[in-house]
Design a protein around this motif. Structure first.
Motif, mmCIF file in Angstrom:
data_model
loop_
_atom_site.group_PDB
_atom_site.id
_atom_site.type_symbol
_atom_site.label_atom_id
_atom_site.label_comp_id
_atom_site.label_asym_id
_atom_site.label_seq_id
_atom_site.Cartn_x
_atom_site.Cartn_y
_atom_site.Cartn_z
ATOM 1 N N ARG A 1 -4.341 -50.030 64.217
ATOM 2 C CA ARG A 1 -3.792 -50.638 63.248
ATOM 3 C C ARG A 1 -2.155 -51.519 63.872
ATOM 4 N NH1 ARG A 1 -0.907 -49.382 58.825
ATOM 5 N NH2 ARG A 1 1.048 -49.369 58.753
ATOM 6 N N GLU A 2 -2.336 -51.289 65.044
ATOM 7 C CA GLU A 2 -1.275 -51.726 66.101
ATOM 8 C C GLU A 2 -1.863 -52.810 66.087
ATOM 9 O OE1 GLU A 2 0.201 -51.851 70.492
ATOM 10 O OE2 GLU A 2 -0.690 -49.844 70.419
ATOM 11 N N GLN A 3 -3.637 -52.665 66.832
ATOM 12 C CA GLN A 3 -4.026 -54.413 67.033
ATOM 13 C C GLN A 3 -4.168 -55.304 65.513
ATOM 14 O OE1 GLN A 3 -7.677 -52.614 68.516
ATOM 15 N NE2 GLN A 3 -7.570 -53.195 69.898
ATOM 16 N N VAL A 4 -4.182 -54.394 64.238
ATOM 17 C CA VAL A 4 -4.115 -56.152 62.991
ATOM 18 C C VAL A 4 -2.759 -56.106 63.337
ATOM 19 C CG1 VAL A 4 -4.104 -55.432 60.265
ATOM 20 C CG2 VAL A 4 -5.853 -53.992 61.995
ATOM 21 N N CYS A 5 -2.183 -55.487 63.507
ATOM 22 C CA CYS A 5 -0.629 -56.163 63.764
ATOM 23 C C CYS A 5 -0.499 -57.076 64.577
ATOM 24 C CB CYS A 5 0.052 -54.722 63.755
ATOM 25 S SG CYS A 5 0.747 -53.844 62.144
ATOM 26 N N ASN A 6 -0.961 -56.733 65.345
ATOM 27 C CA ASN A 6 -0.724 -57.946 66.867
ATOM 28 C C ASN A 6 -1.663 -59.323 65.881
ATOM 29 O OD1 ASN A 6 1.012 -56.878 68.887
ATOM 30 N ND2 ASN A 6 -0.926 -55.543 69.316
ATOM 31 N N LEU A 7 -2.633 -59.061 65.605
ATOM 32 C CA LEU A 7 -3.328 -60.351 65.055
ATOM 33 C C LEU A 7 -2.876 -61.311 63.688
ATOM 34 C CD1 LEU A 7 -6.865 -58.937 65.113
ATOM 35 C CD2 LEU A 7 -6.022 -60.836 66.468
ATOM 36 N N PHE B 1 8.677 -64.571 54.248
ATOM 37 C CA PHE B 1 8.104 -63.497 53.619
ATOM 38 C C PHE B 1 6.652 -62.487 54.318
ATOM 39 C CE2 PHE B 1 9.354 -65.539 50.065
ATOM 40 C CZ PHE B 1 10.728 -65.232 50.273
ATOM 41 N N LYS B 2 5.446 -62.954 54.785
ATOM 42 C CA LYS B 2 4.832 -62.322 55.530
ATOM 43 C C LYS B 2 5.087 -62.032 57.094
ATOM 44 C CE LYS B 2 -0.116 -63.896 57.804
ATOM 45 N NZ LYS B 2 -0.877 -64.738 58.079
ATOM 46 N N LEU B 3 6.082 -62.188 57.640
ATOM 47 C CA LEU B 3 6.340 -61.714 58.170
ATOM 48 C C LEU B 3 7.533 -59.979 58.168
ATOM 49 C CD1 LEU B 3 7.184 -61.885 62.183
ATOM 50 C CD2 LEU B 3 9.189 -63.325 61.127
ATOM 51 N N GLU B 4 7.934 -60.475 57.332
ATOM 52 C CA GLU B 4 8.905 -59.456 56.494
ATOM 53 C C GLU B 4 8.228 -58.078 56.133
ATOM 54 O OE1 GLU B 4 11.670 -60.950 54.008
ATOM 55 O OE2 GLU B 4 13.010 -62.293 55.323
ATOM 56 N N ASP B 5 6.667 -58.725 55.331
ATOM 57 C CA ASP B 5 6.077 -57.418 55.337
ATOM 58 C C ASP B 5 5.236 -57.108 56.652
ATOM 59 O OD1 ASP B 5 6.356 -57.774 52.342
ATOM 60 O OD2 ASP B 5 4.751 -59.463 52.137
ATOM 61 N N VAL B 6 5.007 -57.917 57.505
ATOM 62 C CA VAL B 6 3.878 -57.708 58.393
ATOM 63 C C VAL B 6 5.014 -56.319 59.238
ATOM 64 C CG1 VAL B 6 3.108 -57.661 61.167
ATOM 65 C CG2 VAL B 6 2.537 -59.297 58.865
ATOM 66 N N PRO C 1 4.568 -50.467 62.860
ATOM 67 C CA PRO C 1 4.562 -49.326 63.315
ATOM 68 C C PRO C 1 5.895 -50.031 64.701
ATOM 69 C CG PRO C 1 2.643 -48.887 63.388
ATOM 70 C CD PRO C 1 2.466 -49.381 62.531
ATOM 71 N N GLU C 2 6.402 -49.822 64.709
ATOM 72 C CA GLU C 2 7.357 -49.872 66.575
ATOM 73 C C GLU C 2 6.986 -51.528 66.821
ATOM 74 O OE1 GLU C 2 5.344 -47.857 69.312
ATOM 75 O OE2 GLU C 2 5.429 -46.112 68.106
ATOM 76 N N MET C 3 7.455 -52.291 65.331
ATOM 77 C CA MET C 3 7.407 -53.639 65.924
ATOM 78 C C MET C 3 9.389 -54.095 65.813
ATOM 79 S SD MET C 3 5.118 -54.994 66.154
ATOM 80 C CE MET C 3 3.252 -54.538 66.223
#
Length: 101
Positions: A17-23, A89-94, A99-101
């Motif tokens: 999940r963390e890698q997905v968030c970073n991508l 909007f995309k940034l807010e959703d991400v 977690p922990e962003m």
């Protein structure tokens, strides 16, 4: 005309999940960078037309030509603004879903 044949591709991708968030955040950043380049190009377009861009000389432009360029730049910047809103909007959703962003 027939439909194209698409081979059966079953890639094995294993990311957490963390890698997905970073991508996702990186993709937003690259889109923002692209928009920044577009905005810069539009500014340089205006500078070139009015004769203030160093190293570029364009023959005299008429008032109608300046108005036309201004309309084109305005249209492009409106499109950039719309894209910027979608990226927000995309940034807010991400950020809401990572977690922990």
């Amino acid at each position: 005309m027939s439909f194209p044949t698409i081979p059966n591709v079953t890639p094995s991708i294993s990311i957490n999940r963390e890698q997905v968030c970073n991508l996702l955040l990186a993709s937003i950043a690259f889109e923002e960078l692209g928009l920044a380049h577009i905005i810069n190009a539009e500014g340089e377009k205006i500078q070139a037309v009015i004769g203030t861009l160093p190293g570029v000389t364009i023959p005299g432009t008429t008032i109608n030509g300046l108005i036309s360029i201004n309309r084109e730049v305005n249209r492009t910047l409106k499109t950039v603004l719309k894209t910027q809103m979608l990226l927000q909007f995309k940034l807010e959703d991400v950020l809401d879903n990572c977690p922990e962003m």
